[in-house]
Design a protein around this motif. Structure first.
Motif, PDB file in Angstrom:
ATOM      1  N   UNK A  74       0.833  -1.202   0.000  1.00 19.91           N
ATOM      2  CA  UNK A  74       0.000   0.000   0.000  1.00 19.91           C
ATOM      3  C   UNK A  74       0.872   1.259   0.000  1.00 19.91           C
ATOM      4  N   UNK A  75       1.959   1.226   0.760  1.00 24.27           N
ATOM      5  CA  UNK A  75       2.892   2.354   0.782  1.00 24.27           C
ATOM      6  C   UNK A  75       3.540   2.522  -0.582  1.00 24.27           C
ATOM      7  N   UNK A  76       3.978   1.410  -1.166  1.00 25.93           N
ATOM      8  CA  UNK A  76       4.602   1.454  -2.494  1.00 25.93           C
ATOM      9  C   UNK A  76       3.672   2.068  -3.531  1.00 25.93           C
ATOM     10  N   UNK A  77       2.425   1.605  -3.525  1.00 22.22           N
ATOM     11  CA  UNK A  77       1.453   2.116  -4.481  1.00 22.22           C
ATOM     12  C   UNK A  77       1.218   3.606  -4.306  1.00 22.22           C
ATOM     13  N   UNK A  78       1.135   4.044  -3.060  1.00 23.85           N
ATOM     14  CA  UNK A  78       0.913   5.462  -2.780  1.00 23.85           C
ATOM     15  C   UNK A  78       2.073   6.333  -3.217  1.00 23.85           C
ATOM     16  N   UNK A  79       3.288   5.933  -2.862  1.00 13.87           N
ATOM     17  CA  UNK A  79       4.477   6.699  -3.249  1.00 13.87           C
ATOM     18  C   UNK A  79       4.606   6.743  -4.764  1.00 13.87           C
ATOM     19  N   UNK A  80       4.412   5.607  -5.404  1.00 11.68           N
ATOM     20  CA  UNK A  80       4.524   5.523  -6.857  1.00 11.68           C
ATOM     21  C   UNK A  80       3.516   6.445  -7.536  1.00 11.68           C
ATOM     22  N   UNK A  81       2.298   6.458  -7.024  1.00 12.98           N
ATOM     23  CA  UNK A  81       1.271   7.307  -7.615  1.00 12.98           C
ATOM     24  C   UNK A  81       1.608   8.774  -7.497  1.00 12.98           C
ATOM     25  N   UNK A 118       7.209   4.225 -13.433  1.00 18.13           N
ATOM     26  CA  UNK A 118       7.653   4.695 -12.115  1.00 18.13           C
ATOM     27  C   UNK A 118       7.004   3.868 -11.012  1.00 18.13           C
ATOM     28  N   UNK A 119       5.708   3.591 -11.182  1.00 17.18           N
ATOM     29  CA  UNK A 119       4.983   2.827 -10.167  1.00 17.18           C
ATOM     30  C   UNK A 119       5.606   1.460  -9.956  1.00 17.18           C
TER      31      UNK A 119
END
Length: 334
Positions: free
Chosen positions: A13-20, A310-311
């Motif tokens: 969830x953190x990865x997805x948020x940062x990537x977005x 990037x994501x």
């Protein structure tokens, strides 16, 4: 394995948020150009192409005019991308519990489920973003045709949303915030007002995920160094995300045009309203021809390619796992 999936979900969830957030910051001006190109009608074309749109936007609205609506995206893209990427991983994990290798059909099914989950956030996010992005186009249209008054073509009236653009020789872009639009939609339409165009969003996001995730998984797998070493180079994750995202974006571009038209509350001079997906498709085909369904397709490809490149890099590098202090877990290499 179940325990590993459980502890890795917050990281995903953190990865997805940062990537977005990183991706949106990089490509938002192109996304703004895409929205404006998709909304302009034949015979009323203010912008010739993406570069022409961006140049005219900077001249009339300043540099930050290219980022109108970015705050909405940056606020909501974190849960949106987190849900999309984490849900895909979750469903892939569930579909491979028996230990067998995922078939293409199961990969497409996992992508389909992920696409259905993300629209909970995507629909209101895009609804608000489009209103803010398109405001400059409507004001520019009035500069070209100052005698025209732009009105809101939606049920009911609103002190905020039905306000006409200034029709003076040099009208300014009306500064309506996402908060104001949200309040008025909730007051006049209720929660359903924020989910206008939900069907079109599903029609776009489900096929996108069905195409993107299996294609990315197979492209990414081609970059494995060897059967014994399933790791993939940094640049390969990026390239796989870009290519898969580009192909999926162009594939569903007609659906994105329909969604953008349906979610645009304000209309310019002689711009028709639509009563649902079928009516929108029929009117676009009759008045603008099949080519209209590809408006902004190149812009969308330029937005989605680096966004998902990037994501996937952030996702596979394991930034979230690093922040939480445990080893990255990648379901694709399972």
């Amino acid at each position: 394995m179940a325990q590993q999936q459980q502890i890795s979900l917050p990281a995903k969830l953190i990865n997805g948020g940062i990537a977005g957030m990183v991706g949106v910051t990089c490509v938002f001006p192109i996304d703004l150009a895409k929205t404006r190109l998709q909304n302009q009608r034949s015979g009323q074309q203010l912008y010739k192409n993406m570069m022409d749109c961006l140049i005219k936007t900077v001249k009339s609205e300043g540099y930050f005019g290219m980022y109108r609506g970015a705050a909405v995206n940056l606020t909501l893209v974190t849960p949106e991308k987190a849900i999309k990427l984490a849900a895909n991983d979750f469903f892939r994990h569930q579909l491979s519990k028996d230990g067998s290798r995922l078939t293409v059909f199961k990969e497409m099914l996992a992508g389909c489920c992920a696409g259905m989950c993300q629209v909970i956030v995507t629909t209101p996010m895009e609804m608000l973003k489009i209103q803010l992005q398109d405001a400059g186009r409507l004001a520019a249209q009035q500069r070209v045709m100052p005698s025209v008054v732009t009105t809101l073509k939606m049920g009911g009236t609103s002190a905020v949303l039905s306000r006409s653009y200034n029709t003076s020789p040099a009208p300014q872009v009306m500064r309506v915030s996402a908060t104001q639009i949200t309040r008025e939609l909730l007051r006049t339409k209720g929660v359903t007002g924020l989910y206008r165009g939900l069907g079109a969003t599903l029609m776009r996001d489900i096929p996108f995920s069905v195409v993107y995730f299996p294609l990315f998984a197979h492209l990414h797998q081609l970059g494995q160094r060897s059967p014994e070493d399933p790791s993939v180079p940094f640049y390969w994750s990026f390239m796989s995300g870009c290519l898969a995202g580009c192909i999926a974006a162009v594939t569903v571009s007609p659906c994105d045009v329909v969604k953008t038209r349906l979610q645009s509350l304000k209309k310019g001079a002689n711009e028709e309203t639509y009563n649902g997906v079928v009516d929108c498709v029929r009117k676009i085909m009759r008045k603008e021809g099949p080519g209209a369904f590809l408006k902004g397709a190149s812009c969308r490809a330029l937005v989605i390619a680096p966004l998902f490149g990037i994501a996937q890099v952030v996702y596979f590098v394991g930034v979230g796992e690093f922040l939480l202090g445990y080893t990255p877990y990648n379901i694709y290499s399972a």
